[in-house]
Design a protein around this motif. Structure first.
Motif, PDB file in Angstrom:
ATOM      1  N   TYR A  17       0.661  -1.309  -0.025  1.00 46.32           N
ATOM      2  CA  TYR A  17       0.036  -0.042   0.149  1.00 46.32           C
ATOM      3  C   TYR A  17       0.888   1.257   0.082  1.00 46.32           C
ATOM      4  O   TYR A  17       0.319   2.263  -0.530  1.00 46.32           O
ATOM      5  CB  TYR A  17      -0.847  -0.050   1.247  1.00 46.32           C
ATOM      6  CG  TYR A  17      -1.898  -1.181   1.214  1.00 46.32           C
ATOM      7  CD1 TYR A  17      -2.729  -1.635   0.030  1.00 46.32           C
ATOM      8  CD2 TYR A  17      -2.615  -1.665   2.330  1.00 46.32           C
ATOM      9  CE1 TYR A  17      -3.517  -2.535  -0.104  1.00 46.32           C
ATOM     10  CE2 TYR A  17      -3.498  -2.731   2.665  1.00 46.32           C
ATOM     11  CZ  TYR A  17      -3.833  -3.219   1.266  1.00 46.32           C
ATOM     12  OH  TYR A  17      -4.751  -4.031   1.086  1.00 46.32           O
ATOM     13  N   ARG A  18       2.064   0.914   0.497  1.00 49.99           N
ATOM     14  CA  ARG A  18       3.080   2.323   0.649  1.00 49.99           C
ATOM     15  C   ARG A  18       3.581   2.688  -0.799  1.00 49.99           C
ATOM     16  O   ARG A  18       4.282   3.677  -0.796  1.00 49.99           O
ATOM     17  CB  ARG A  18       3.908   2.181   1.950  1.00 49.99           C
ATOM     18  CG  ARG A  18       4.340   3.315   2.533  1.00 49.99           C
ATOM     19  CD  ARG A  18       5.502   3.042   3.770  1.00 49.99           C
ATOM     20  NE  ARG A  18       6.098   2.044   3.604  1.00 49.99           N
ATOM     21  CZ  ARG A  18       6.614   1.127   4.282  1.00 49.99           C
ATOM     22  NH1 ARG A  18       5.757   0.834   5.198  1.00 49.99           N
ATOM     23  NH2 ARG A  18       7.412   0.196   4.194  1.00 49.99           N
ATOM     24  N   THR A  19       3.793   1.649  -1.482  1.00 46.64           N
ATOM     25  CA  THR A  19       4.694   1.510  -2.563  1.00 46.64           C
ATOM     26  C   THR A  19       4.015   2.326  -3.788  1.00 46.64           C
ATOM     27  O   THR A  19       2.733   2.095  -4.112  1.00 46.64           O
ATOM     28  CB  THR A  19       5.173   0.398  -3.175  1.00 46.64           C
ATOM     29  OG1 THR A  19       5.933  -0.394  -2.110  1.00 46.64           O
ATOM     30  CG2 THR A  19       6.026   0.430  -4.181  1.00 46.64           C
ATOM     31  N   LYS A  20       4.677   3.386  -4.319  1.00 46.11           N
ATOM     32  CA  LYS A  20       4.161   4.074  -5.730  1.00 46.11           C
ATOM     33  C   LYS A  20       5.065   3.934  -6.640  1.00 46.11           C
ATOM     34  O   LYS A  20       6.316   4.345  -6.527  1.00 46.11           O
ATOM     35  CB  LYS A  20       3.864   5.527  -5.260  1.00 46.11           C
ATOM     36  CG  LYS A  20       2.903   5.702  -4.206  1.00 46.11           C
ATOM     37  CD  LYS A  20       2.559   7.302  -4.069  1.00 46.11           C
ATOM     38  CE  LYS A  20       1.482   7.602  -3.254  1.00 46.11           C
ATOM     39  NZ  LYS A  20       1.267   9.032  -2.895  1.00 46.11           N
ATOM     40  N   PRO A  21       4.636   3.360  -8.001  1.00 46.61           N
ATOM     41  CA  PRO A  21       5.661   2.939  -8.836  1.00 46.61           C
ATOM     42  C   PRO A  21       6.356   4.499  -9.330  1.00 46.61           C
ATOM     43  O   PRO A  21       5.609   5.335  -9.483  1.00 46.61           O
ATOM     44  CB  PRO A  21       4.552   2.596  -9.972  1.00 46.61           C
ATOM     45  CG  PRO A  21       3.572   2.107  -9.364  1.00 46.61           C
ATOM     46  CD  PRO A  21       3.290   2.966  -8.052  1.00 46.61           C
ATOM     47  N   PRO A  22       7.598   4.347  -9.542  1.00 50.59           N
ATOM     48  CA  PRO A  22       8.210   5.740  -9.998  1.00 50.59           C
ATOM     49  C   PRO A  22       7.620   5.902 -11.450  1.00 50.59           C
ATOM     50  O   PRO A  22       7.632   5.087 -12.215  1.00 50.59           O
ATOM     51  CB  PRO A  22       9.895   5.236 -10.030  1.00 50.59           C
ATOM     52  CG  PRO A  22       9.823   4.196  -9.003  1.00 50.59           C
ATOM     53  CD  PRO A  22       8.782   3.456  -9.165  1.00 50.59           C
ATOM     54  N   GLN A  23       7.689   7.135 -11.919  1.00 53.22           N
ATOM     55  CA  GLN A  23       7.093   7.371 -12.855  1.00 53.22           C
ATOM     56  C   GLN A  23       8.191   7.375 -14.012  1.00 53.22           C
ATOM     57  O   GLN A  23       9.278   7.530 -13.983  1.00 53.22           O
ATOM     58  CB  GLN A  23       6.977   9.067 -13.171  1.00 53.22           C
ATOM     59  CG  GLN A  23       5.812   9.505 -12.345  1.00 53.22           C
ATOM     60  CD  GLN A  23       4.400   9.049 -12.715  1.00 53.22           C
ATOM     61  OE1 GLN A  23       4.275   8.680 -13.934  1.00 53.22           O
ATOM     62  NE2 GLN A  23       3.444   8.694 -11.896  1.00 53.22           N
ATOM     63  N   GLY A  24       7.759   6.467 -15.079  1.00 54.27           N
ATOM     64  CA  GLY A  24       8.748   6.084 -16.386  1.00 54.27           C
ATOM     65  C   GLY A  24       9.400   4.935 -16.186  1.00 54.27           C
ATOM     66  O   GLY A  24      10.344   4.554 -16.873  1.00 54.27           O
TER      67      GLY A  24
END
Length: 253
Positions: A199-206
């Motif tokens: 839940y805490r992880t956000k994929p890096p853009q690009g």
């Protein structure tokens, strides 16, 4: 009309000539068969040659390529005139091999061998998964402590990386991304992520893996891949709670 009569006579004469040629060709083919016969349980001899085999697309294509061979729907057999014996003989090894491969017992044996092979492969993969290790290129090491996507185990968290190169070549062969010299790879040790980490992880853009990208050991997980891992983790937690509840209820009885 005189012209029509002449045409009919010509057609009749040509038909007789062709029939004579066919008869001579059949006699020649029969002589060739007597001199060098084909002996096979799939071939019987009558006024022509009759081929009866288990169904095989290979056999159908081979027999269709033989001049004057045709399928007898009533007898459910391929009929080949003796005039085509040389063509049949040339294709017979292919026909007989395909027939044997498609016998019920042969097909059953192949299915059993495939099941045994699949079971053996599944056992090897399961045993390797329990070791919680994953080969990565020494010059492309994954970051530790973050949910990442892998080709073999889905979304995992790497906790440690070996210094020594991979030496277990048989185990390395289970990983499709391992290519070329295995000494270029090291073992990275992993665990399953927690729901909180997902839940805490956000994929890096690009940074998501693009379609057609060459085989790579790991990449940043996309939102969809993280959601899929979270769904499976919730299913595991529910199953564990259900088993625990059942055990508690059983102990109180």
């Amino acid at each position: 009309m005189p012209g029509t009569t002449a045409v009919k006579r010509l057609d009749a004469w040509m038909g007789q000539e062709l029939e004579t040629l066919d008869r001579h060709a059949d006699e020649k083919g029969r002589d060739a068969f007597v001199f060098e016969p084909l002996k096979s349980p799939y071939l019987t001899v009558a006024e022509d040659l009759r081929v009866r085999t288990p169904y095989s697309r290979t056999i159908v294509e081979a027999l269709r390529a033989i001049p004057w061979a045709h399928w007898d729907r009533d007898e459910r057999v391929w009929r080949v005139p003796f005039r085509s014996y040389e063509e049949l003989k040339a294709r017979w090894p292919e026909i007989e091999e395909a027939a044997r491969r498609n016998e019920p017992e042969a097909r059953k044996q192949r299915r059993e061998e495939q099941k045994a092979h699949a079971s053996e492969d599944a056992g090897r993969i399961h045993a390797e998964r329990r070791r919680r290790r994953y080969p990565v290129r020494s010059h492309d090491l994954p970051p530790l402590g973050l949910p990442l996507m892998t080709a073999s185990w889905g979304v995992v968290v790497f906790e440690a990386i070996d210094v020594d190169p991979v030496a277990d070549l048989s185990a390395a062969g289970l990983y499709s991304h391992v290519q070329g010299d295995t000494s270029l790879y090291v073992w990275a040790h992993w665990r399953m992520p927690t729901l909180e980490e997902i839940y805490r992880t956000k994929p890096p853009q690009g940074e998501e893996r693009s379609v057609g990208e060459p085989a790579r050991a790991w990449w940043w997980a996309s939102r969809e891949e993280l959601q899929d891992r979270a769904r499976k983790l919730r299913e595991v937690e529910r199953a564990q709670r259900s088993r625990q509840t059942a055990r508690q209820a059983s102990s109180r009885v």
